[in-house]
Motif scaffolding. Structure first.
Motif, PDB file in Angstrom:
ATOM      1  N   GLU A 213       3.291   7.417   3.035  1.00 57.66           N
ATOM      2  CA  GLU A 213       2.121   7.849   3.796  1.00 57.66           C
ATOM      3  C   GLU A 213       2.423   9.145   4.554  1.00 57.66           C
ATOM      4  N   LEU A 214       3.578   9.215   5.194  1.00 58.80           N
ATOM      5  CA  LEU A 214       3.948  10.419   5.934  1.00 58.80           C
ATOM      6  C   LEU A 214       4.097  11.621   5.004  1.00 58.80           C
TER       7      LEU A 214
ATOM      8  N   LEU B 199       1.898  16.722   2.755  1.00 59.03           N
ATOM      9  CA  LEU B 199       1.396  17.471   1.597  1.00 59.03           C
ATOM     10  C   LEU B 199       0.001  18.023   1.882  1.00 59.03           C
ATOM     11  N   MET B 200      -0.875  17.188   2.428  1.00 62.66           N
ATOM     12  CA  MET B 200      -2.253  17.612   2.657  1.00 62.66           C
ATOM     13  C   MET B 200      -2.339  18.678   3.747  1.00 62.66           C
ATOM     14  N   LEU B 201      -1.574  18.521   4.817  1.00 61.81           N
ATOM     15  CA  LEU B 201      -1.564  19.533   5.871  1.00 61.81           C
ATOM     16  C   LEU B 201      -1.020  20.862   5.344  1.00 61.81           C
TER      17      LEU B 201
ATOM     18  N   GLU C 277      -7.544  -2.198   0.672  1.00 66.33           N
ATOM     19  CA  GLU C 277      -7.087  -2.295   2.056  1.00 66.33           C
ATOM     20  C   GLU C 277      -6.777  -0.927   2.664  1.00 66.33           C
ATOM     21  N   ALA C 278      -6.890   0.144   1.875  1.00 66.95           N
ATOM     22  CA  ALA C 278      -6.419   1.453   2.323  1.00 66.95           C
ATOM     23  C   ALA C 278      -7.150   1.970   3.549  1.00 66.95           C
ATOM     24  N   ILE C 279      -8.419   1.636   3.693  1.00 67.66           N
ATOM     25  CA  ILE C 279      -9.170   2.138   4.827  1.00 67.66           C
ATOM     26  C   ILE C 279      -8.921   1.297   6.074  1.00 67.66           C
ATOM     27  N   VAL C 280      -8.238   0.170   5.916  1.00 66.28           N
ATOM     28  CA  VAL C 280      -7.970  -0.732   7.040  1.00 66.28           C
ATOM     29  C   VAL C 280      -6.580  -0.502   7.621  1.00 66.28           C
ATOM     30  N   PHE C 281      -5.593  -0.327   6.736  1.00 67.15           N
ATOM     31  CA  PHE C 281      -4.206  -0.254   7.171  1.00 67.15           C
ATOM     32  C   PHE C 281      -3.671   1.171   7.188  1.00 67.15           C
ATOM     33  N   SER C 282      -2.856   1.464   8.195  1.00 69.78           N
ATOM     34  CA  SER C 282      -1.948   2.591   8.150  1.00 69.78           C
ATOM     35  C   SER C 282      -0.596   2.011   7.772  1.00 69.78           C
TER      36      SER C 282
ATOM     37  N   LEU D  48       0.821  -1.203   0.000  1.00 67.55           N
ATOM     38  CA  LEU D  48       0.000   0.000   0.000  1.00 67.55           C
ATOM     39  C   LEU D  48       0.857   1.257   0.000  1.00 67.55           C
ATOM     40  N   ASP D  49       1.957   1.243   0.741  1.00 67.39           N
ATOM     41  CA  ASP D  49       2.826   2.415   0.737  1.00 67.39           C
ATOM     42  C   ASP D  49       3.423   2.645  -0.643  1.00 67.39           C
TER      43      ASP D  49
END
Length: 238
Positions: free
Chosen positions: A123-124, A129-131, A112-117, A70-71
């Motif tokens: 991801e970081l 970027l979003m912040l 699986e994106a809504i399940v896993f961090s 996912l990363d």
């Protein structure tokens, strides 16, 4: 260069180079196959001609493997963000578009994106970027975090849901839009007058259309909140 036999199993040359990167690449090949709903260690072993224990030497668990896959998808999404930093809205739009497009290209991972961090670097970088994008509206502190959380959760949950629909079908192509309703409406004007009157409009909606409508609404809300925050700051300085 790696070579793979026509049946998808690794050659002796590739087997000798089994490492985390080759496992991730194989996992993405599996995840991109139509109708594939999961990436199993058994399928990975078959593709790489390796025992499951060899996979687990590089990833401590199935969850660790899925986090790495996912990363990698998230890194692909970030690579598609090309707008300059000051164009915050365009950057978030590009990121949201890439998230949906990449997740449906690799649905067995995207779902699986809504399940896993992932706890990974991509991801970081996405969180940063979003912040940073929302901070440019004037948002800060708790209010900034809340608006970021709303957009992040919406994008991940909706994109992973669409990816799941793709994973369950062997005929839907990645570029195809899936119907938002996706089922019949067995109602009459007498029993459900609003549904009956809007039947065609409801069945014509697509997931992509609703996805981007929601993203635009969330960005509009953040922009309005940021403007109010700037006004309050200006009033406090007066």
């Amino acid at each position: 260069m790696k070579t793979v036999e026509d049946n998808g199993r690794a050659t002796t040359k590739e087997r000798a180079r089994l490492d985390a990167e080759s496992i991730i690449e194989a996992g993405l090949r599996i995840a991109s196959q139509p109708g594939m709903a999961t990436v199993s260690v058994r399928d990975l072993g078959a593709m790489l001609d390796a025992a499951p224990t060899a996979i687990y030497r590089h990833f401590r668990s199935k969850e660790g493997l899925m986090q790495a896959l996912l990363d990698r998808l998230i890194a692909m999404c970030l690579a598609r963000v090309t707008a300059p930093r000051e164009q915050w809205r365009e950057r978030l739009t590009q990121l949201s578009t890439a998230t949906l497009d990449v997740f449906v290209m690799y649905p067995a991972v995207g779902l699986e994106a809504i399940v896993f961090s992932t706890e990974g670097p991509a991801e970081l970088d996405t969180v940063e970027l979003m912040l940073d994008a929302y901070a440019q509206t004037g948002l800060e502190g708790d209010e900034l975090v809340r608006h970021y959380g709303a957009l992040s959760t919406y994008v991940l949950s909706y994109a992973s849901g669409i990816a799941r629909a793709h994973s369950l079908s062997s005929t839907i192509q990645p570029e195809q839009s899936t119907p938002w309703w996706g089922r019949t409406l067995p109602v009459t004007a007498a029993s459900h007058p609003q549904i009956s009157a809007l039947r065609e409009e409801l069945t014509a909606l697509t997931d992509r259309e609703i996805y981007f409508m929601g993203i635009n609404e969330l960005m509009d809300a953040a922009e309005r909140a940021g403007a109010r925050a700037r006004e309050r700051a200006a009033a406090g300085q007066a």
